[in-house]
Scaffold this motif. Structure first.
Motif, PDB file in Angstrom:
ATOM      1  N   UNK A   1       0.787  -1.222   0.000  1.00 34.42           N
ATOM      2  CA  UNK A   1       0.000   0.000   0.000  1.00 34.42           C
ATOM      3  C   UNK A   1       0.820   1.274   0.000  1.00 34.42           C
ATOM      4  N   UNK A   2       2.135   1.156  -0.171  1.00 31.31           N
ATOM      5  CA  UNK A   2       2.996   2.343  -0.205  1.00 31.31           C
ATOM      6  C   UNK A   2       3.083   2.883  -1.636  1.00 31.31           C
ATOM      7  N   UNK A   3       3.161   4.193  -1.765  1.00 32.12           N
ATOM      8  CA  UNK A   3       3.265   4.822  -3.085  1.00 32.12           C
ATOM      9  C   UNK A   3       4.689   4.649  -3.596  1.00 32.12           C
ATOM     10  N   UNK A   4       4.813   4.005  -4.754  1.00 30.68           N
ATOM     11  CA  UNK A   4       6.146   3.777  -5.332  1.00 30.68           C
ATOM     12  C   UNK A   4       6.381   4.604  -6.589  1.00 30.68           C
ATOM     13  N   UNK A   5       5.297   5.033  -7.239  1.00 30.21           N
ATOM     14  CA  UNK A   5       5.445   5.859  -8.442  1.00 30.21           C
ATOM     15  C   UNK A   5       4.214   6.755  -8.573  1.00 30.21           C
ATOM     16  N   UNK A   6       4.433   7.938  -9.099  1.00 30.90           N
ATOM     17  CA  UNK A   6       3.325   8.848  -9.353  1.00 30.90           C
ATOM     18  C   UNK A   6       3.398   9.306 -10.800  1.00 30.90           C
ATOM     19  N   UNK A   7       2.277   9.154 -11.514  1.00 35.79           N
ATOM     20  CA  UNK A   7       2.167   9.655 -12.876  1.00 35.79           C
ATOM     21  C   UNK A   7       1.340  10.943 -12.839  1.00 35.79           C
ATOM     22  N   UNK A   8       1.963  12.023 -13.237  1.00 41.14           N
ATOM     23  CA  UNK A   8       1.272  13.307 -13.262  1.00 41.14           C
ATOM     24  C   UNK A   8       0.896  13.688 -14.691  1.00 41.14           C
ATOM     25  N   UNK A   9      -0.381  13.926 -14.924  1.00 39.82           N
ATOM     26  CA  UNK A   9      -0.874  14.316 -16.249  1.00 39.82           C
ATOM     27  C   UNK A   9      -1.246  15.789 -16.186  1.00 39.82           C
ATOM     28  N   UNK A  10      -0.577  16.612 -16.995  1.00 42.97           N
ATOM     29  CA  UNK A  10      -0.754  18.060 -16.956  1.00 42.97           C
ATOM     30  C   UNK A  10      -1.334  18.549 -18.283  1.00 42.97           C
ATOM     31  N   UNK A  11      -2.521  19.144 -18.210  1.00 39.53           N
ATOM     32  CA  UNK A  11      -3.242  19.577 -19.404  1.00 39.53           C
ATOM     33  C   UNK A  11      -3.452  21.086 -19.379  1.00 39.53           C
ATOM     34  N   UNK A  12      -3.206  21.731 -20.510  1.00 38.70           N
ATOM     35  CA  UNK A  12      -3.430  23.177 -20.648  1.00 38.70           C
ATOM     36  C   UNK A  12      -4.935  23.434 -20.761  1.00 38.70           C
ATOM     37  N   UNK A  13      -5.500  24.128 -19.781  1.00 39.23           N
ATOM     38  CA  UNK A  13      -6.939  24.429 -19.785  1.00 39.23           C
ATOM     39  C   UNK A  13      -7.179  25.937 -19.875  1.00 39.23           C
ATOM     40  N   UNK A  14      -6.194  26.667 -20.386  1.00 40.44           N
ATOM     41  CA  UNK A  14      -6.294  28.131 -20.452  1.00 40.44           C
ATOM     42  C   UNK A  14      -7.504  28.588 -21.254  1.00 40.44           C
ATOM     43  N   UNK A  15      -7.742  27.957 -22.385  1.00 40.96           N
ATOM     44  CA  UNK A  15      -8.866  28.352 -23.232  1.00 40.96           C
ATOM     45  C   UNK A  15     -10.192  28.148 -22.505  1.00 40.96           C
ATOM     46  N   UNK A  16     -10.307  27.042 -21.795  1.00 48.24           N
ATOM     47  CA  UNK A  16     -11.533  26.789 -21.029  1.00 48.24           C
ATOM     48  C   UNK A  16     -11.727  27.840 -19.947  1.00 48.24           C
ATOM     49  N   UNK A  17     -10.641  28.192 -19.265  1.00 53.69           N
ATOM     50  CA  UNK A  17     -10.701  29.213 -18.219  1.00 53.69           C
ATOM     51  C   UNK A  17     -11.111  30.566 -18.786  1.00 53.69           C
ATOM     52  N   UNK A  18     -10.618  30.874 -19.968  1.00 51.88           N
ATOM     53  CA  UNK A  18     -10.975  32.143 -20.608  1.00 51.88           C
ATOM     54  C   UNK A  18     -12.459  32.173 -20.942  1.00 51.88           C
ATOM     55  N   UNK A  19     -12.986  31.062 -21.437  1.00 53.29           N
ATOM     56  CA  UNK A  19     -14.416  30.976 -21.738  1.00 53.29           C
ATOM     57  C   UNK A  19     -15.253  31.117 -20.463  1.00 53.29           C
ATOM     58  N   UNK A  20     -14.798  30.484 -19.391  1.00 51.46           N
ATOM     59  CA  UNK A  20     -15.509  30.583 -18.115  1.00 51.46           C
ATOM     60  C   UNK A  20     -15.537  32.029 -17.628  1.00 51.46           C
ATOM     61  N   UNK A  21     -14.422  32.734 -17.797  1.00 51.31           N
ATOM     62  CA  UNK A  21     -14.360  34.128 -17.365  1.00 51.31           C
ATOM     63  C   UNK A  21     -15.255  35.009 -18.222  1.00 51.31           C
ATOM     64  N   UNK A  22     -15.325  34.720 -19.520  1.00 52.78           N
ATOM     65  CA  UNK A  22     -16.213  35.474 -20.405  1.00 52.78           C
ATOM     66  C   UNK A  22     -17.672  35.294 -19.981  1.00 52.78           C
ATOM     67  N   UNK A  23     -18.044  34.065 -19.657  1.00 55.39           N
ATOM     68  CA  UNK A  23     -19.412  33.777 -19.203  1.00 55.39           C
ATOM     69  C   UNK A  23     -19.683  34.492 -17.885  1.00 55.39           C
ATOM     70  N   UNK A  24     -18.687  34.470 -16.998  1.00 51.05           N
ATOM     71  CA  UNK A  24     -18.841  35.141 -15.696  1.00 51.05           C
ATOM     72  C   UNK A  24     -19.024  36.646 -15.889  1.00 51.05           C
ATOM     73  N   UNK A  25     -18.253  37.217 -16.802  1.00 49.49           N
ATOM     74  CA  UNK A  25     -18.372  38.652 -17.063  1.00 49.49           C
ATOM     75  C   UNK A  25     -19.767  38.992 -17.571  1.00 49.49           C
ATOM     76  N   UNK A  26     -20.287  38.173 -18.478  1.00 50.49           N
ATOM     77  CA  UNK A  26     -21.621  38.421 -19.020  1.00 50.49           C
ATOM     78  C   UNK A  26     -22.693  38.272 -17.942  1.00 50.49           C
ATOM     79  N   UNK A  27     -22.485  37.323 -17.035  1.00 48.03           N
ATOM     80  CA  UNK A  27     -23.491  37.043 -16.009  1.00 48.03           C
ATOM     81  C   UNK A  27     -23.487  38.060 -14.881  1.00 48.03           C
ATOM     82  N   UNK A  28     -22.310  38.525 -14.505  1.00 44.61           N
ATOM     83  CA  UNK A  28     -22.200  39.329 -13.285  1.00 44.61           C
ATOM     84  C   UNK A  28     -21.764  40.774 -13.502  1.00 44.61           C
ATOM     85  N   UNK A  29     -21.402  41.143 -14.730  1.00 45.89           N
ATOM     86  CA  UNK A  29     -20.919  42.502 -14.969  1.00 45.89           C
ATOM     87  C   UNK A  29     -21.650  43.132 -16.159  1.00 45.89           C
ATOM     88  N   UNK A  30     -21.929  44.424 -16.027  1.00 49.43           N
ATOM     89  CA  UNK A  30     -22.586  45.157 -17.095  1.00 49.43           C
ATOM     90  C   UNK A  30     -21.632  45.304 -18.277  1.00 49.43           C
TER      91      UNK A  30
END
Length: 216
Positions: A96-125
């Motif tokens: 049960x001891x951790x002997x290896x870790x596989x880290x998967x790193x994905x660029x989600x910048x575009x998704x974050x930008x879309x989320x911010x655009x939606x937030x701006x439309x929803x909460x800001x004039x």
């Protein structure tokens, strides 16, 4: 098998604390060559300073042997700020001891930008950039919870419809933008401006020093 994926994978031997595999995709995600990530704390070295505490805390949890998913920002080699989704997969031995870790790193910048655009439309004039009613109420509630003294002002712009009818929408819009900027420039104490329903502005003021200032 991972070399053609458009994401970065870094595998670490948890016994020796050495990186044992880096996929080519890490170069696209970070801008740095594969060999860079064979150095200790390579990923940590490019984490955005504001997210470094979160990153190190999350990475420390991997010793418990559970899968982790979290988001953070890095500084790409081109100096741009990039959002990353990290998925860490621990590999355990028969004890049960951790002997290896596989880290998967994905660029989600575009998704974050879309989320911010939606937030701006929803909460800001869209015109003035001011927060809408929901954020106005949230600000008031937060001041109440903090037990801060504050004042609420409402400003009705009665003649905006007349300006639209006589001078046109473009002039009326510019009038609203300039009015908002001048009001914000005039107020010296901490404040929160919001564009409420109709032609009404809401203004919250706190940390008011004058003895004759209105309070809630």
């Amino acid at each position: 098998m991972y070399e053609n994926l458009s994401l970065g994978i870094v595998s670490i031997d948890m016994i020796t604390k050495r990186t044992i595999m880096v996929s080519t995709g890490i170069e696209e995600v970070t801008g740095y060559p594969k060999k860079y990530f064979y150095s200790p704390q390579a990923m940590e070295s490019i984490v955005h300073p504001e997210d470094l505490h979160k990153f190190t805390n999350e990475m420390a949890k991997i010793t418990f042997g559970k899968k982790l998913n979290f988001e953070f920002r890095i500084i790409h080699k081109n100096r741009k700020e990039i959002w990353i989704h990290a998925k860490l997969l621990p590999n355990l031995n028969d004890k049960g001891a951790v002997v290896r870790v596989d880290g998967i790193y994905t660029d989600i910048t575009e998704r974050k930008q879309h989320e911010e655009e939606i937030r701006q439309l929803a909460y800001y004039d869209k015109l003035t950039g001011l927060p809408k009613t929901e954020l106005f109420h949230e600000k008031i509630n937060s001041l109440i919870k903090l037990k801060n003294s504050f004042s609420i002002l409402y400003l009705n712009i009665h003649r905006i419809k007349s300006i639209k009818n006589t001078l046109g929408h473009e002039i009326a819009n510019e009038f609203l933008i300039q009015l908002t900027k001048r009001l914000q420039d005039t107020v010296s104490q901490p404040n929160f401006f919001a564009n409420l329903e109709g032609n009404e502005l809401g203004i919250v003021l706190w940390d008011i020093k004058e003895a004759n200032s209105p309070e809630t």
